[in-house]
Enzyme design. Structure first.
Site, PDB file in Angstrom:
ATOM      1  N   ASP A   1       0.871  -1.172   0.000  1.00 19.73           N
ATOM      2  CA  ASP A   1       0.000   0.000   0.000  1.00 19.73           C
ATOM      3  C   ASP A   1       0.903   1.215   0.000  1.00 19.73           C
ATOM      4  OD1 ASP A   1      -2.757   1.306   0.594  1.00 19.73           O
ATOM      5  OD2 ASP A   1      -1.434   2.153   2.109  1.00 19.73           O
TER       6      ASP A   1
ATOM      7  N   GLU B   1      -0.943  -1.155  -6.155  1.00 22.96           N
ATOM      8  CA  GLU B   1      -2.099  -0.482  -6.739  1.00 22.96           C
ATOM      9  C   GLU B   1      -1.675   0.227  -8.015  1.00 22.96           C
ATOM     10  OE1 GLU B   1      -3.901   1.878  -3.196  1.00 22.96           O
ATOM     11  OE2 GLU B   1      -1.838   1.334  -2.821  1.00 22.96           O
TER      12      GLU B   1
ATOM     13  N   CYS C   1     -12.811  -4.967   4.741  1.00 24.80           N
ATOM     14  CA  CYS C   1     -12.185  -5.640   5.874  1.00 24.80           C
ATOM     15  C   CYS C   1     -11.451  -6.879   5.362  1.00 24.80           C
ATOM     16  CB  CYS C   1     -13.244  -6.046   6.896  1.00 24.80           C
ATOM     17  SG  CYS C   1     -12.603  -7.144   8.174  1.00 24.80           S
TER      18      CYS C   1
ATOM     19  N   CYS D   1     -13.183 -10.278   7.142  1.00 27.35           N
ATOM     20  CA  CYS D   1     -14.518 -10.804   6.802  1.00 27.35           C
ATOM     21  C   CYS D   1     -15.034 -10.325   5.444  1.00 27.35           C
ATOM     22  CB  CYS D   1     -15.535 -10.448   7.899  1.00 27.35           C
ATOM     23  SG  CYS D   1     -16.067  -8.724   7.857  1.00 27.35           S
TER      24      CYS D   1
ATOM     25  N   CYS E   1     -13.393  -2.833  11.592  1.00 23.57           N
ATOM     26  CA  CYS E   1     -14.524  -3.321  10.816  1.00 23.57           C
ATOM     27  C   CYS E   1     -15.814  -3.133  11.613  1.00 23.57           C
ATOM     28  CB  CYS E   1     -14.318  -4.791  10.484  1.00 23.57           C
ATOM     29  SG  CYS E   1     -15.685  -5.490   9.556  1.00 23.57           S
TER      30      CYS E   1
ATOM     31  N   CYS F   1     -17.333  -7.166  11.878  1.00 21.68           N
ATOM     32  CA  CYS F   1     -16.730  -8.204  12.721  1.00 21.68           C
ATOM     33  C   CYS F   1     -15.814  -7.648  13.813  1.00 21.68           C
ATOM     34  CB  CYS F   1     -15.956  -9.214  11.867  1.00 21.68           C
ATOM     35  SG  CYS F   1     -14.375  -8.598  11.256  1.00 21.68           S
TER      36      CYS F   1
ATOM     37  N   ASP G   1      -3.249   0.836   6.664  1.00 22.05           N
ATOM     38  CA  ASP G   1      -2.405   0.574   5.495  1.00 22.05           C
ATOM     39  C   ASP G   1      -2.092  -0.910   5.349  1.00 22.05           C
ATOM     40  OD1 ASP G   1      -2.431   3.252   5.018  1.00 22.05           O
ATOM     41  OD2 ASP G   1      -0.443   3.661   5.847  1.00 22.05           O
TER      42      ASP G   1
HETATM   43 ZN   LIG Z   1     -14.682  -7.545   9.193  1.00 23.44          ZN
END
Ligand SMILES: [Zn+2]
Length: 342
Positions: free
Chosen positions: A137, A221, A292, A295, A311, A314, A321
């Site tokens: 990142d 990226e 996330c 999850c 998140c 979850c 980062d």
């Molecule tokens: Zn999550």
């Protein structure tokens, strides 16, 4: 150009024809790019005239044609480069040449002169496999964060030298045109700019080398640096003035982005990865910072600050980062599997 050379044998006619052709090609390229941007409805700046005081690079497109690398091979200790109607110049060669010299450029940076060589048939410098893969990142606080949690610190040389540069520039603005002191002040500003550039490039080489050494596969990226650094457009408020467009905040970010030098970073990384036989994958950066990694829940509320991620589904909490870098790695591996299956 033939006519100009024939009319001025002691002036323009002295120099290498091929080299002058290469200069004309660069001029043509600048205008082609200018008109292409206009054709796309953009508003590019008109290619700037560069007088002799601003013209800093001359290229010879072929070794042996108006120029010669290592022109005195019999010399026991020193390397020379010969340039047509300039003569033999001593070169402070700081690393060995790999491959066969193709083009030679001479570049001026302040009071320094550089010989830049591009070579053919450069042997690949492959590295042993490590079995490791990473997503990266690219940020402002850390130049690069890897998916296994390493932060490569951004060498903010420009920020550190900015004060000295600002002082030198203020100093320059006070000097009278045509004065000796002004010439000196111009040289000081150029020297500081060049220092920043060299330090930044050095940092880039070190960071990319450590990545290429550590990982067989690197996913990053795909960034459109040109879009991210464009100046914020003013927004008319419909009456007489302008609404605040956060231009100053954006300029600060622009400055950091330019300081970090992502475009250069990716170019250097690509060269090193290719030479080392590493795999480099570019992925679409959309949503990598809000998904996330545990999850898969995607929400912009997941990112609670520049650095923190939690998140909302979850409760997974981590460095923002690192979370993004893991998503980048996953996206890259998915892309790779898809390409392998096809
Ligand atoms: Zn999550």
């Amino acid at each position: 150009m033939k006519g100009i050379r024939a009319d001025d044998p002691g002036g323009q006619g002295r120099w290498s024809f091929s080299s002058q052709q290469a200069t004309l090609r660069r001029l043509d390229k600048a205008f082609t790019a200018f008109f292409r941007r206009i054709g796309r409805g953009r508003t590019p700046g008109f290619p700037r005239f560069k007088g002799r005081g601003w013209f800093d690079t001359v290229e010879w497109p072929k070794d042996g044609d108006g120029c010669r690398w290592d022109s005195q091979p019999a010399h026991p200790t020193t390397t020379f480069v010969r340039l047509q109607d300039v003569g033999h110049g001593r070169v402070h060669q700081h690393r060995p040449i790999k491959g066969r010299v193709k083009t030679i450029s001479v570049k001026r940076e302040g009071v320094r002169w550089y010989v830049v060589l591009s070579c053919d048939e450069v042997p690949a410098d492959t590295l042993p496999a490590t079995g490791a893969m990473a997503g990266i990142d690219m940020g402002v606080a850390s130049l690069v964060t890897t998916s296994d949690g390493n932060h490569l610190v951004n060498p903010r040389h420009l920020a550190k030298t900015a004060d000295r540069l600002a002082t030198a520039q203020r100093d320059l603005a006070r000097k009278t045109r045509g004065s000796k002191r002004r010439v000196k002040a111009v040289a000081r500003v150029a020297r500081l700019h060049a220092k920043v550039r060299r330090q930044r490039l050095d940092g880039t080489h070190k960071a990319t080398l450590s990545l290429v050494r550590a990982y067989d596969v690197i996913v990053h990226e795909a960034l459109h640096v040109a879009n991210m650094t464009r100046r914020a457009a003013p927004q008319p408020d419909g009456q007489s003035g302008f609404l605040p467009n956060r231009a100053s905040a954006k300029s600060g970010l622009n400055r950091s982005i330019l300081d970090a030098g992502w475009g250069v970073f990716l170019t250097v990384l690509a060269h090193k990865a290719e030479s080392a036989g590493r795999e480099l994958i570019a992925v679409n950066p959309a949503n990598t910072s809000r998904i996330c990694a545990r999850c898969g829940h995607s929400a912009k509320e997941n990112r609670i600050s520049q650095a923190a991620f939690r998140c909302t589904a979850c409760g997974h909490a981590t460095h923002a980062d690192v979370n993004a870098a893991i998503n980048v790695l996953r996206a890259g591996l998915a892309l790779r599997d898809a390409a392998g299956a096809a």
